[in-house]
Write a protein that holds these residues in place. Sequence first.
Motif, mmCIF file in Angstrom:
data_model
loop_
_atom_site.group_PDB
_atom_site.id
_atom_site.type_symbol
_atom_site.label_atom_id
_atom_site.label_comp_id
_atom_site.label_asym_id
_atom_site.label_seq_id
_atom_site.Cartn_x
_atom_site.Cartn_y
_atom_site.Cartn_z
ATOM 1 N N ALA A 12 0.866 -1.180 0.000
ATOM 2 C CA ALA A 12 0.000 0.000 0.000
ATOM 3 C C ALA A 12 0.894 1.218 0.000
ATOM 4 C CB ALA A 12 -0.926 0.000 1.216
ATOM 5 N N PHE A 13 0.416 2.293 -0.631
ATOM 6 C CA PHE A 13 1.249 3.476 -0.808
ATOM 7 C C PHE A 13 0.389 4.714 -0.653
ATOM 8 C CE2 PHE A 13 3.600 6.432 -3.758
ATOM 9 C CZ PHE A 13 4.750 6.529 -2.989
ATOM 10 N N SER A 14 0.842 5.670 0.157
ATOM 11 C CA SER A 14 0.141 6.953 0.288
ATOM 12 C C SER A 14 0.913 7.990 -0.527
ATOM 13 C CB SER A 14 0.048 7.377 1.762
ATOM 14 O OG SER A 14 1.324 7.389 2.373
ATOM 15 N N LEU A 62 4.095 -2.887 3.760
ATOM 16 C CA LEU A 62 4.419 -4.202 3.220
ATOM 17 C C LEU A 62 4.183 -5.269 4.279
ATOM 18 C CD1 LEU A 62 7.849 -3.190 1.649
ATOM 19 C CD2 LEU A 62 5.809 -3.789 0.317
ATOM 20 N N PRO A 63 3.894 -6.505 3.887
ATOM 21 C CA PRO A 63 3.759 -7.576 4.893
ATOM 22 C C PRO A 63 5.064 -7.759 5.648
ATOM 23 C CG PRO A 63 2.883 -8.274 2.766
ATOM 24 C CD PRO A 63 3.609 -6.988 2.526
ATOM 25 N N ALA A 64 4.946 -7.960 6.975
ATOM 26 C CA ALA A 64 6.125 -8.161 7.817
ATOM 27 C C ALA A 64 6.259 -9.593 8.296
ATOM 28 C CB ALA A 64 6.078 -7.213 9.016
ATOM 29 N N SER A 65 5.287 -10.447 7.952
ATOM 30 C CA SER A 65 5.308 -11.841 8.404
ATOM 31 C C SER A 65 4.470 -12.687 7.456
ATOM 32 C CB SER A 65 4.771 -11.951 9.831
ATOM 33 O OG SER A 65 4.604 -13.295 10.211
ATOM 34 N N THR A 66 4.850 -13.952 7.328
ATOM 35 C CA THR A 66 4.034 -14.896 6.550
ATOM 36 C C THR A 66 3.158 -15.747 7.455
ATOM 37 O OG1 THR A 66 5.846 -16.508 6.598
ATOM 38 C CG2 THR A 66 5.740 -15.021 4.700
ATOM 39 N N ALA A 67 3.338 -15.613 8.774
ATOM 40 C CA ALA A 67 2.588 -16.429 9.723
ATOM 41 C C ALA A 67 1.435 -15.673 10.368
ATOM 42 C CB ALA A 67 3.525 -16.959 10.810
ATOM 43 N N LYS A 68 1.521 -14.341 10.396
ATOM 44 C CA LYS A 68 0.462 -13.528 11.004
ATOM 45 C C LYS A 68 0.309 -12.237 10.214
ATOM 46 C CE LYS A 68 3.649 -11.306 14.269
ATOM 47 N NZ LYS A 68 3.899 -10.960 15.682
ATOM 48 N N GLY A 69 -0.700 -11.462 10.577
ATOM 49 C CA GLY A 69 -1.000 -10.230 9.848
ATOM 50 C C GLY A 69 -0.244 -9.036 10.366
ATOM 51 N N ALA A 70 1.065 -9.062 10.239
ATOM 52 C CA ALA A 70 1.907 -7.942 10.660
ATOM 53 C C ALA A 70 2.273 -7.088 9.454
ATOM 54 C CB ALA A 70 3.167 -8.450 11.344
ATOM 55 N N PRO A 88 -2.414 -14.386 8.261
ATOM 56 C CA PRO A 88 -1.657 -13.606 7.270
ATOM 57 C C PRO A 88 -2.540 -12.584 6.550
ATOM 58 C CG PRO A 88 -1.102 -15.929 7.118
ATOM 59 C CD PRO A 88 -2.256 -15.841 8.063
ATOM 60 N N LEU A 89 -1.914 -11.552 6.050
ATOM 61 C CA LEU A 89 -2.631 -10.459 5.395
ATOM 62 C C LEU A 89 -3.171 -10.865 4.028
ATOM 63 C CD1 LEU A 89 -0.168 -7.526 6.157
ATOM 64 C CD2 LEU A 89 -2.396 -7.896 7.218
ATOM 65 N N ALA A 90 -4.331 -10.295 3.687
ATOM 66 C CA ALA A 90 -4.912 -10.475 2.362
ATOM 67 C C ALA A 90 -5.013 -9.150 1.615
ATOM 68 C CB ALA A 90 -6.297 -11.101 2.454
ATOM 69 N N ALA A 91 -5.104 -8.026 2.351
ATOM 70 C CA ALA A 91 -5.242 -6.709 1.715
ATOM 71 C C ALA A 91 -4.729 -5.624 2.656
ATOM 72 C CB ALA A 91 -6.694 -6.442 1.337
ATOM 73 N N ILE A 92 -4.135 -4.585 2.072
ATOM 74 C CA ILE A 92 -3.639 -3.422 2.815
ATOM 75 C C ILE A 92 -4.026 -2.164 2.047
ATOM 76 C CG2 ILE A 92 -1.655 -2.485 4.081
ATOM 77 C CD1 ILE A 92 -0.029 -4.881 3.117
ATOM 78 N N ALA A 93 -4.330 -1.088 2.771
ATOM 79 C CA ALA A 93 -4.601 0.201 2.117
ATOM 80 C C ALA A 93 -4.166 1.324 3.039
ATOM 81 C CB ALA A 93 -6.079 0.353 1.784
ATOM 82 N N LEU A 94 -3.583 2.353 2.467
ATOM 83 C CA LEU A 94 -3.234 3.574 3.192
ATOM 84 C C LEU A 94 -4.113 4.701 2.678
ATOM 85 C CD1 LEU A 94 0.634 3.234 3.182
ATOM 86 C CD2 LEU A 94 -0.681 3.765 5.241
ATOM 87 N N SER A 95 -4.561 5.573 3.582
ATOM 88 C CA SER A 95 -5.300 6.745 3.136
ATOM 89 C C SER A 95 -4.350 7.652 2.349
ATOM 90 C CB SER A 95 -5.904 7.492 4.323
ATOM 91 O OG SER A 95 -4.898 7.907 5.227
ATOM 92 N N SER A 96 -4.902 8.471 1.465
ATOM 93 C CA SER A 96 -4.069 9.271 0.565
ATOM 94 C C SER A 96 -3.149 10.230 1.308
ATOM 95 C CB SER A 96 -4.954 10.050 -0.408
ATOM 96 O OG SER A 96 -5.850 10.890 0.296
ATOM 97 N N ASN A 97 -3.547 10.660 2.511
ATOM 98 C CA ASN A 97 -2.705 11.558 3.295
ATOM 99 C C ASN A 97 -1.791 10.821 4.264
ATOM 100 O OD1 ASN A 97 -4.530 10.663 5.182
ATOM 101 N ND2 ASN A 97 -5.435 12.669 5.604
ATOM 102 N N GLY A 98 -1.834 9.489 4.246
ATOM 103 C CA GLY A 98 -0.961 8.713 5.113
ATOM 104 C C GLY A 98 -1.391 8.665 6.562
#
Length: 369
Positions: free
Chosen positions: A140-142, A152-160, A181-191
Amino acid sequence: MANQSSRYPILCASFNQDNSGFAISTKDGFKIIDSNTGRLCYDRAVGAFIIVEMLYSSSLLAIVGAGEQPSLSPRRLCLFNTTTGAPLREMTFLTSILAVRLNRKRLVVVLQEKTYIYDSNSLSMLDTIDTVPNLKGLCAFSPSLEGCFLALPASTAKGAVLVYNVMELQLHCEIDAHRSPLAAIALSSNGKYIATASEQGTIIRVHLVSEATKSYSFRRGTCPSTIFSLSFAPSLQLPDILVATSSSGSVHIFSLGFETNQRTKMSGSFLGSILPYSVNDALDPAHHHVLHNAVSAGVRSYAVVRKVDKVADSSSSEIASCRSVLGCVLASELYLFIYFCVPFYLPYLYVRLPCPLPPFFYLLTSARS
């Protein structure tokens, strides 16, 4: 439509940084379309691409081939000028490119185990981030230069989640958001906010980036579902809106600002007095609206918010609630363009109307009943 859609499979679909336009790629080429009018802005039939990223509404594109032709390698990033129809610069990597993000100062290239940060103007490499195996290319990118973060994902075992400041080129924080584990990430446009969903897909959590603290917990549903996309509305003023799409085929709309106002009311109730806020967030449905069957179940889809209207409380001069949300949805297995408008807290009726767009585009409008 099912038979015809298989002839036009969409390889990638992406919106630009302010959601004013989107790109669609098929095996024959890619198209750039205006989100406001549905006008075809650019069309190039040169082969299959798996990544087409826009820089706002400028003539610059970042494109990556699907590998169906020797000249369109998935390891090669091409910065392309739509005005001249010529490549500006090409960059080749050792492994396939999984995601590309950019703004006016930074270019981010995501590989399976490395992420590269470049200066957008000189294309000089600024930093390299070693990551856990990121097979899906989740990121995800703001785009805001004041709060320009990369997640970015920080782990393959949990949603970090690892949150990196790409302007200062340093790690900002790491957030433990989910047990799965994570399936989706989003950052608001202003971060300001980061939203996450795990592979379970039942809970969507929103954290305040500056303090790495959880602000909201939204329940999408009780049955597991794959979250395909998360997206924030423009965050110039409250209330903030978050939209999500999933394999259920529905579009979920959450109002962060409205939910904040409801906390005070909820805390005064009997139920609110015995339940913590984290539980209230997941149980209170008042800030959650669903567009059922917006897309066929199982079809990958992407949703964004283009505009949010507000109404003022008659008893106060302050804005009290969100009146309507105007946005659009792209479905990845057929040319499907949906416009939706949700009148919050009012009855509403959805009507499908044909729209003069490229094949298999449709317009969804709403009217109050």
